[in-house]
Design an enzyme around this catalytic site. Structure first.
Site, mmCIF file in Angstrom:
data_model
loop_
_atom_site.group_PDB
_atom_site.id
_atom_site.type_symbol
_atom_site.label_atom_id
_atom_site.label_comp_id
_atom_site.label_asym_id
_atom_site.label_seq_id
_atom_site.Cartn_x
_atom_site.Cartn_y
_atom_site.Cartn_z
ATOM 1 N N ASP A 50 0.538 -1.475 -0.218
ATOM 2 C CA ASP A 50 -0.299 0.236 0.160
ATOM 3 C C ASP A 50 1.099 1.078 0.226
ATOM 4 O OD1 ASP A 50 -2.209 -1.235 0.196
ATOM 5 O OD2 ASP A 50 -2.754 -1.118 2.346
ATOM 6 N N LYS A 72 -3.724 2.979 -2.633
ATOM 7 C CA LYS A 72 -5.052 3.698 -1.811
ATOM 8 C C LYS A 72 -4.870 4.881 -1.160
ATOM 9 C CE LYS A 72 -7.133 -0.129 -0.136
ATOM 10 N NZ LYS A 72 -7.456 -1.016 1.520
ATOM 11 N N MET A 187 -7.281 8.482 10.223
ATOM 12 C CA MET A 187 -7.911 9.255 8.706
ATOM 13 C C MET A 187 -8.771 10.500 9.171
ATOM 14 S SD MET A 187 -9.532 5.334 6.992
ATOM 15 C CE MET A 187 -10.351 4.885 9.119
HETATM 16 N N1 SAH Z 1 -3.667 -0.479 9.694
HETATM 17 C C1 SAH Z 1 -3.126 1.213 10.033
HETATM 18 C C2 SAH Z 1 -3.695 1.561 9.279
HETATM 19 C C3 SAH Z 1 -5.103 2.326 8.368
HETATM 20 S S1 SAH Z 1 -6.043 3.960 7.892
HETATM 21 C C4 SAH Z 1 -2.282 1.494 11.077
HETATM 22 O O1 SAH Z 1 -2.304 -0.155 11.655
HETATM 23 O O2 SAH Z 1 -1.950 2.312 11.801
HETATM 24 C C5 SAH Z 1 -4.667 5.019 7.439
HETATM 25 C C6 SAH Z 1 -4.710 6.072 8.521
HETATM 26 O O3 SAH Z 1 -3.881 5.637 9.943
HETATM 27 C C7 SAH Z 1 -4.283 7.155 8.572
HETATM 28 O O4 SAH Z 1 -5.727 8.080 7.345
HETATM 29 C C8 SAH Z 1 -3.866 7.889 9.309
HETATM 30 O O5 SAH Z 1 -4.865 7.911 10.322
HETATM 31 C C9 SAH Z 1 -3.362 6.739 9.860
HETATM 32 N N2 SAH Z 1 -2.195 6.524 9.393
HETATM 33 C C10 SAH Z 1 -1.502 5.390 9.106
HETATM 34 N N3 SAH Z 1 0.182 5.938 9.385
HETATM 35 C C11 SAH Z 1 0.290 7.348 9.567
HETATM 36 C C12 SAH Z 1 1.457 7.561 9.856
HETATM 37 N N4 SAH Z 1 2.297 7.479 10.011
HETATM 38 N N5 SAH Z 1 1.201 9.113 10.685
HETATM 39 C C13 SAH Z 1 -0.032 9.195 11.638
HETATM 40 N N6 SAH Z 1 -0.949 8.773 11.334
HETATM 41 C C14 SAH Z 1 -1.013 7.230 9.965
#
Ligand code: SAH
Length: 513
Positions: A50, A72, A187
């Site tokens: 992704d 995505k 998100m």
């Molecule tokens: N499975 C992922 C989340 C997927 S949904 C997890 O466990 O982190 C995607 C969302 O994750 C983004 O919109 C944001 O809100 C968050 N996200 C993912 N990576 C991030 C990062 N490095 N810093 C801040 N938010 C992050």
């Protein structure tokens, strides 16, 4: 007539059972991957990844592995979820080992559950490899523990994706506002004003501390702090964008005491390491440990000499003297190339100039007999454990090395075979593309550890606007070369070593530290 028994024709084999690993890639920092995730990557025949899985992780996958980017982004999907599911199922049924690399943890808003269901329904074996979720890690990297004794004993991970205004919202705002101490929203950064409105409308105090962390655990992580009353406005002013998590609750105020990641001395600084890739590691690591981003951009590359002349080994040497790590690696490689190994050095004693060189020799399982206290030819000669007169000495080293030590020893009656085992060749493609980043103001500093590199850079950067890029040199000789060539040197290390250079960078960017 009897026919000789014939081995049966090999039947076309049915594909071995495939397997799909749903692997959590962690929030961004490429070291936040589990050992199990690493193994799945290393064994993968197909990697499906992704946007939020750090692409650097792909370097762990075998070169021949198929790599499929499935995108995505909020508005733009390289593939729909159904297409992704179908791809995973298809590769699994083909008998392939698939690493499905997903940002954070696969089962936290990653639709990992749906992928697992599709695989299970198709009878494809699969396994879940948890990852470090951004919900916890981005907060923690901003100095915000999601729970804290006395302040918080419940925390919720909430989607910010939903339109909070829609009547059929599955979020029970009244419970979230009053029954949960820490709420972390993933998100939907653009929905922050609605989220705040819902929480306050359902009874959460506008004074509740809140923070938004974007690009958590990345070198360019950013945090905006405030309260429910002003966080949305502050984020708008700061121009925050996805990916980001929003933390609401008293723990958000702990950042004032627990900030650590973005207060390191080189945090957010993009610093170019100009040494050859083979030698850049130490400086790059130190820059990263101090919070900076190391950009490797050499102008030279170390290249082993093709079939170096090792005919001198036909008679025993008394000493083999290594002057650099490259000399060690390239001699060993040359021996292997000739179908030999270290035993070809026989009973020769080993000298290593400098502790790194000594470590490289020891790493090859060979003991070092002598390390001089300093690398100056005269010192090596003065401290040498025995008179060299009449001794046969092998010096495997760079083609363009200086002649001081061999001529000194020859003068004392030694037989010295200087065998070039590597050479430095120029490779300037990197700097050419770095120019644009420098002109765009995206580079904070260039570091120089040798005059030769300064010369290459000065030529390649000639006439461009450095746009605030600072210059740090390892010592006065390098600095003098830079100044002569019209470069403005901002800082020179006080101790002429890599740790000394790092100290200088810290002084340059965090003068108070
Ligand atoms: N499975 C992922 C989340 C997927 S949904 C997890 O466990 O982190 C995607 C969302 O994750 C983004 O919109 C944001 O809100 C968050 N996200 C993912 N990576 C991030 C990062 N490095 N810093 C801040 N938010 C992050």
């Amino acid at each position: 007539m009897d026919e000789a028994p014939v081995a049966p024709e090999p039947r076309p084999e049915r594909p071995a059972a495939g397997k799909v690993y749903l692997v959590g890639a962690g929030p961004g920092d490429p070291e936040l991957l589990t050992l199990k995730g690493l193994r799945a990557l290393q064994e993968a025949e197909v990697v499906v990844y992704d946007r939020l899985a750090n692409p650097q992780l792909l370097e762990h996958a075998p070169e021949r592995a198929e790599r499929v980017y499935v995108g995505k982004e909020a508005q733009h999907h390289a593939m729909t979820q159904e297409e992704i599911n179908a791809l995973l199922v298809a590769r699994g049924l083909e008998g392939r080992v698939v690493c499905r690399l997903k940002g954070g943890d696969p089962f936290v808003f990653g639709r990992g559950g749906e992928e697992a269901e599709a695989l299970a329904a198709a009878g494809v074996e699969w396994e879940y490899v948890p990852g470090v979720t951004s919900a916890i890690a981005a907060a923690g990297y901003a100095g915000i523990p999601v729970t804290y004794r006395g302040l918080c004993s419940t925390f919720a991970i909430v989607t910010g994706h939903e339109d909070p205004a829609k009547p059929e919202s599955s979020i029970r705002w009244e419970h979230l506002a009053r029954g949960v101490e820490t709420a972390v929203f993933l998100m939907g950064v653009e929905r922050l004003p609605d989220i705040v409105a819902q929480l306050t409308a359902h009874g959460r105090s506008p004074d509740t501390p809140a923070a938004l962390v974007s690009w958590g655990t990345h070198p360019h992580q950013r945090t905006v702090q405030g309260t429910l009353a002003d966080i949305a406005e502050r984020c708008r002013e700061a121009g925050c964008s996805a990916p980001a998590v929003t933390i609401v609750g008293p723990v958000a105020a702990l950042r004032e005491r627990l900030r650590w990641f973005d207060s390191r001395p080189l945090f957010g600084k993009r610093i170019v390491v100009t040494r050859a890739r083979e030698q850049a590691g130490d400086l790059a690591r130190r820059i990263e440990q101090a919070g900076g981003e190391a950009i490797l951009c050499p102008t030279i590359r170390i290249q082993p000499v093709d079939k170096p002349d090792l005919s001198g080994l036909e008679r025993p040497y008394d000493w083999v003297v290594f002057t650099s790590v490259n000399g060690v690696y390239c001699l060993l490689a040359a021996l292997r190339g000739a179908g030999k190994d270290v035993r070809a050095l026989g009973q020769a004693r080993i000298a290593a100039i400098g502790p790194e060189t000594a470590r490289a020799v020891e790493a090859a399982g060979v003991r070092v007999d002598f390390v001089p206290s300093e690398y100056v030819a005269e010192r090596v000669a003065a401290e040498f454990p025995e008179p060299v007169s009449g001794r046969r000495v092998l010096l495997p080293r760079a083609r363009e090395a200086r002649e001081v030590l061999p001529s000194l020893w020859r003068g004392q009656g030694a037989v010295v075979d200087v065998v070039p085992v590597y050479e430095t060749v120029t490779d300037e493609t990197g700097v050419a593309s770095l120019r644009a980043r420098i002109e765009a103001g995206e580079v904070d500093a260039l570091t120089f550890t040798a005059s030769s590199t300064v010369r290459n850079y000065a030529r390649l950067l000639h006439g461009i606007d450095l746009n605030g890029t600072r210059i740090a040199c390892i010592g006065p000789v390098t600095a003098a070369t830079a100044t002569e060539l019209g470069l403005h040197v901002d800082i020179v290390a006080e101790v002429y070593t890599i740790p000394g250079l790092l100290q200088a960078l810290k002084a340059l960017f965090s003068p108070r530290q």
